[in-house]
Design a protein around this motif. Structure first.
Motif, PDB file in Angstrom:
ATOM      1  N   TYR A 127       2.377  10.425  -8.712  1.00 35.85           N
ATOM      2  CA  TYR A 127       1.541   9.236  -8.525  1.00 35.85           C
ATOM      3  C   TYR A 127       1.790   8.237  -9.645  1.00 35.85           C
ATOM      4  N   LYS A 128       1.870   8.729 -10.881  1.00 34.40           N
ATOM      5  CA  LYS A 128       2.139   7.856 -12.026  1.00 34.40           C
ATOM      6  C   LYS A 128       3.530   7.225 -11.909  1.00 34.40           C
ATOM      7  N   LEU A 173       3.717   4.318  -9.476  1.00 31.75           N
ATOM      8  CA  LEU A 173       3.220   3.055 -10.013  1.00 31.75           C
ATOM      9  C   LEU A 173       4.306   2.323 -10.797  1.00 31.75           C
ATOM     10  N   ASP A 175       6.678   0.888  -8.240  1.00 34.50           N
ATOM     11  CA  ASP A 175       6.062  -0.272  -7.605  1.00 34.50           C
ATOM     12  C   ASP A 175       6.247  -1.520  -8.461  1.00 34.50           C
ATOM     13  N   LYS A 176       6.081  -1.352  -9.755  1.00 32.45           N
ATOM     14  CA  LYS A 176       6.191  -2.485 -10.668  1.00 32.45           C
ATOM     15  C   LYS A 176       7.641  -2.917 -10.846  1.00 32.45           C
ATOM     16  N   THR A 233       4.431   0.926  -2.199  1.00 32.42           N
ATOM     17  CA  THR A 233       5.069   2.145  -2.690  1.00 32.42           C
ATOM     18  C   THR A 233       4.207   3.329  -2.271  1.00 32.42           C
TER      19      THR A 233
END
Length: 248
Positions: free
Chosen positions: A217-218, A221, A224-225, A232
């Motif tokens: 999950y981390k 992110l 996604d960035k 994402t």
């Protein structure tokens, strides 16, 4: 024309492509799909005649140290077959039209994933050579053999490539970025793009622990960035028996 399409037009690969796209090659490619596509380890095939045919096409090579075993000829050939041969030979796709968000016009990815999973080739998933020992409870026991991420990755890629005609589906998207003074090289499992711009990114897991899920999950992110993708997703295929009743 994509890079993989250009490579297959090169004389070294064109004959292989033409032969493998013939109907008579389907049985051999089914063997490749279920026994070789999802592992880089030496495999003793269930059908040596079909494996020898694939070796004559330079898809496989006999293992020098293990009689009766075969290896992939190269990661490049695997990539070419996954992207350009298998989706055309096994052109499964959901019967329904691709769903779009009525307000934004973007792909309704959750609904699309539900439709795609329904047409997974279950026999391929059950018969594949790519297993791992689950670190979660499966069938009331630990250390059960379950399919690895690569099994689901190949099926998801194959079906989405056939179905999402308005998009380009790519595997192992190379993401390079600087963080804390270091260059990081990561590979996103599947990216759905339009005009070479990543629109939707997928990070896949298979029968993962809660710790592994939280780590991904981390990581999602960050993807996604750094990708500047519209969406994402972390997609978790699991055999864990309490994954729905006790979700992470």
């Amino acid at each position: 024309m994509s890079l993989s399409e250009e490579v297959l037009e090169y004389s070294t690969f064109k004959r292989m492509k033409d032969d493998l796209l013939e109907d008579h090659s389907k049985s051999a490619m089914k063997l490749f799909q279920s026994e070789f596509l999802i592992t880089f380890e030496a495999v003793r095939p269930t059908n040596c005649n079909l494996a020898n045919f694939l070796a004559s096409e330079e898809v496989l090579v006999p293992d020098e140290n293990l009689p009766g075993y075969f290896n992939l000829s190269s990661p490049l050939v695997r990539w070419l077959l996954l992207q350009q041969i298998i989706p055309k030979l096994f052109s499964t796709s959901p019967q329904a039209e691709v769903s779009y968000n009525p307000f934004t016009g973007t792909l309704d990815i959750l609904k699309a994933l539900k439709q795609v999973v329904c047409v997974f080739d279950k026999e391929i998933i059950k018969s594949c050579n790519s297993f791992k020992l689950a670190r979660v409870l499966v069938n009331n026991a630990n250390n059960r053999e379950v399919p690895r991420e690569s099994v689901y990755d190949a099926e998801l890629y194959r079906i989405m490539s056939n179905w999402l005609g308005r998009f380009t589906v790519m595997g192992q998207w190379h993401l390079k970025y600087r963080a804390s003074g270091h260059i990081n090289n990561k590979y996103v499992d599947i990216v759905i793009a339009r005009s070479d711009h990543p629109t939707i990114a997928f990070k896949l897991l298979a029968s993962a622990t809660k710790k592994e899920l939280k780590e991904h999950y981390k990581r999602a992110l960050i993807y996604d960035k750094k990708l500047s993708a519209n969406e994402t997703w972390v997609v978790h295929f699991t055999c864990e028996e309490n994954a729905i009743s006790v979700p992470c």
